[in-house]
Write an enzyme that holds these catalytic residues in place. Structure first.
Site, short mmCIF file in Angstrom:
data_model
loop_
_atom_site.label_atom_id
_atom_site.label_comp_id
_atom_site.label_asym_id
_atom_site.label_seq_id
_atom_site.Cartn_x
_atom_site.Cartn_y
_atom_site.Cartn_z
N VAL A 86 34.93 54.56 33.16
CA VAL A 86 34.98 55.64 34.15
C VAL A 86 34.20 55.25 35.41
CG1 VAL A 86 34.74 58.13 34.43
CG2 VAL A 86 34.86 57.17 32.12
N ILE A 95 25.81 71.36 29.35
CA ILE A 95 26.24 69.98 29.62
C ILE A 95 25.02 69.13 29.96
CG2 ILE A 95 27.66 68.52 31.14
CD1 ILE A 95 29.30 71.19 31.71
N TYR A 138 22.47 49.71 23.34
CA TYR A 138 23.42 50.77 23.71
C TYR A 138 24.44 51.01 22.59
CZ TYR A 138 27.02 53.16 26.52
OH TYR A 138 27.95 54.06 27.00
N THR A 195 31.76 55.64 37.64
CA THR A 195 30.50 56.36 37.83
C THR A 195 29.39 55.36 38.15
OG1 THR A 195 29.80 56.12 35.55
CG2 THR A 195 31.17 58.04 36.04
N LYS A 224 25.23 54.52 20.22
CA LYS A 224 26.52 55.21 20.19
C LYS A 224 27.13 55.18 18.77
CE LYS A 224 26.73 56.40 24.59
NZ LYS A 224 26.66 57.79 25.02
N ASN A 239 26.48 64.67 26.97
CA ASN A 239 27.08 63.66 27.85
C ASN A 239 26.06 62.67 28.41
OD1 ASN A 239 28.98 62.69 30.21
ND2 ASN A 239 27.17 63.54 31.19
P1 NAP Z 1 25.85 58.04 34.91
O1 NAP Z 1 26.75 58.13 36.07
O2 NAP Z 1 24.83 56.97 34.85
O3 NAP Z 1 25.16 59.47 34.69
C1 NAP Z 1 24.26 59.62 33.62
C2 NAP Z 1 23.84 61.07 33.54
O4 NAP Z 1 22.88 61.17 32.46
C3 NAP Z 1 23.20 61.57 34.79
O5 NAP Z 1 23.61 62.89 35.08
C4 NAP Z 1 21.71 61.55 34.46
O6 NAP Z 1 21.04 62.57 35.15
C5 NAP Z 1 21.73 61.87 32.96
N1 NAP Z 1 20.51 61.39 32.30
C6 NAP Z 1 20.11 60.11 32.11
N2 NAP Z 1 18.91 60.08 31.54
C7 NAP Z 1 18.53 61.38 31.35
C8 NAP Z 1 17.38 61.99 30.82
N3 NAP Z 1 16.34 61.28 30.34
N4 NAP Z 1 17.32 63.35 30.78
C9 NAP Z 1 18.35 64.09 31.27
N5 NAP Z 1 19.49 63.56 31.79
C10 NAP Z 1 19.56 62.22 31.84
O7 NAP Z 1 26.71 57.86 33.57
P2 NAP Z 1 28.21 58.29 33.24
O8 NAP Z 1 29.06 57.12 33.43
O9 NAP Z 1 28.56 59.57 33.87
O10 NAP Z 1 28.05 58.44 31.65
C11 NAP Z 1 28.22 59.69 30.98
C12 NAP Z 1 28.35 59.38 29.50
O11 NAP Z 1 29.53 58.60 29.28
C13 NAP Z 1 27.20 58.56 28.91
O12 NAP Z 1 26.87 59.03 27.63
C14 NAP Z 1 27.78 57.15 28.79
O13 NAP Z 1 27.17 56.41 27.76
C15 NAP Z 1 29.23 57.46 28.48
N6 NAP Z 1 30.14 56.37 28.83
C16 NAP Z 1 30.40 56.07 30.14
C17 NAP Z 1 31.30 55.05 30.43
C18 NAP Z 1 31.66 54.70 31.84
O14 NAP Z 1 32.51 53.82 32.02
N7 NAP Z 1 31.08 55.32 32.85
C19 NAP Z 1 31.93 54.34 29.39
C20 NAP Z 1 31.64 54.67 28.08
C21 NAP Z 1 30.75 55.70 27.82
P3 NAP Z 1 19.63 62.38 35.90
O15 NAP Z 1 19.51 60.97 36.34
O16 NAP Z 1 19.68 63.39 36.99
O17 NAP Z 1 18.63 62.74 34.85
#
Ligand code: NAP
Length: 250
Positions: free
Chosen positions: A189, A6, A154, A191, A158, A87
Site C-alpha cells: 500500500v 482505529i 516484523y 503509505t 505479524k 491497524n
Molecule cells: P504508516 O504509514 O507507517 O502508518 C503507521 C500508523 O501507525 C501511523 O498512523 C502511526 O501514527 C501509527 N503508530 C505507529 N506507532 C504507534 C504507536 N506507538 N502508538 C500509536 N500509533 C502508532 O503505515 P501503514 O502502511 O499505513 O501501515 C498500516 C498497517 O498496515 C500496519 O500494521 C502495517 O504493518 C500494515 N501493512 C502495511 C503495508 C504497506 O504496504 N503499507 C503492507 C503490509 C502490512 P503516529 O506516528 O501518529 O503514532
C-alpha cells in the site's frame, strides 16, 4: 450508529479507514501519537463524530483504561455495531536479527502484537453485554507467512498476531454474541511505511529492489481502495471468524 476504534488513524491506511468510516451518524475514534489536522477538516464536512486520541500504544499497561475511557457506555447502548481496527504498525528494526537489540525487539512487539492483544482483550471485556455486531480487524502482513531477509522482527510480530486472531475466534465460538475477528494482509500500500522500505539499504533489507520497482511501475495499492475493500470483506458472509486473509486473494 456504528462505532469504530482505529489505531494508527493519523496516516496511511489508518487515515483511509477513518475517511471510509466517518459518515452517517458513525462515531470514529483514532488512536495515534500525532494529530492529523486534515482529518479534523474532514470531520467538519461529514455527519459522523470523530475523535483523535493522542496516545502511544506501546504503553500496553494503559490500554485497558484507555478503552474504558473512549468506549462510552451510553454510546455502546445506542450502537448497532462496534469495530476495533488494530491497524497501527511499525517496521523498525528492519535489519537481520543478529543486528537488532533487545529494546528494538521489545518495542516492535509492543506496538505490532502486544497492543493489539491488549486492546482486543479490553474491547471484548467492555462489549461483553453488547447485543449488536462486534468486529475486530487485525491488519497483518504477507510477511506474517513468509520470511524476508531483514524482516525477522516484523514477520514475527505479524505471525503472532495471526495466531492470536485464530485463538480468539476459537474462544468466541459458542458465546451468545461472539465477536468476529480476522487478520488481513493489506497488500503493498502506498503509505509512509513503503517509503521507509524504499529508503532502507540493501545490507539491512535484501528485498529492497522489488519494492522500489513496485513503486516505479505504479503497482502500489491506494490506501482508500484497500480500506474500503477491507471493511466490505469484514462484514461479508463468506468472511469466516478467525480467518487469515490476504486482500490480494479476495
Ligand atoms: P504508516 O504509514 O507507517 O502508518 C503507521 C500508523 O501507525 C501511523 O498512523 C502511526 O501514527 C501509527 N503508530 C505507529 N506507532 C504507534 C504507536 N506507538 N502508538 C500509536 N500509533 C502508532 O503505515 P501503514 O502502511 O499505513 O501501515 C498500516 C498497517 O498496515 C500496519 O500494521 C502495517 O504493518 C500494515 N501493512 C502495511 C503495508 C504497506 O504496504 N503499507 C503492507 C503490509 C502490512 P503516529 O506516528 O501518529 O503514532
Amino acid at each position: 450508529m456504528n462505532i469504530y476504534i482505529i489505531t494508527g488513524g493519523s496516516r496511511g491506511l489508518g487515515a483511509a479507514f477513518v475517511s471510509a468510516t466517518l459518515r452517517d451518524s458513525n462515531k470514529v475514534i483514532s488512536i495515534a501519537r500525532t494529530r492529523n489536522e486534515e482529518l479534523d477538516k474532514l470531520q467538519s464536512k461529514r455527519v459522523g463524530k470523530f475523535i483523535q486520541c493522542q496516545f502511544d500504544i506501546s504503553n500496553i499497561k494503559e490500554l485497558d483504561a484507555l478503552i474504558d475511557q473512549i468506549l462510552d457506555d451510553n454510546d455502546i447502548i445506542q450502537a448497532s455495531t462496534i469495530t476495533l481496527i488494530n491497524n497501527a504498525g511499525i517496521l523498525h528494526p528492519m535489519k537481520p536479527a543478529e543486528s537488532c537489540t533487545a529494546e528494538e525487539f521489545q518495542h516492535i512487539l509492543a506496538v505490532n502484537t502486544l497492543a493489539p492483544m491488549a486492546l482486543t482483550a479490553a474491547f471484548l471485556r467492555k462489549t461483553a453485554k453488547f447485543g449488536g455486531e462486534k468486529y475486530i480487524l487485525n491488519i497483518s502482513s504477507g510477511a506474517g507467512n513468509t520470511s524476508y531477509h531483514g524482516w525477522a522482527a516484523y514477520s514475527t510480530t505479524k505471525a503472532a498476531l495471526n495466531r492470536f486472531t485464530q485463538s480468539v475466534a476459537f474462544e468466541e465460538e459458542g458465546k451468545d454474541n461472539p465477536a468476529k475477528i480476522i487478520s488481513l494482509a493489506p497488500g503493498v500500500v502506498d503509505t509512509d511505511m513503503q517509503e521507509e522500505i524504499r529508503n532502507s539499504n540493501e545490507d539491512n533489507f535484501k528485498g529492497i529492489e522489488r519494492f522500489r520497482k513496485l513503486k516505479n511501475y505504479g503497482h502500489l495499492s491506494n490506501p482508500n481502495d484497500v480500506a474500503y475493500k477491507a471493511l466490505q470483506w469484514l462484514i461479508d458472509e463468506q468472511c469466516e471468524n478467525g480467518g487469515i486473509y490476504d486482500i490480494r486473494n479476495l
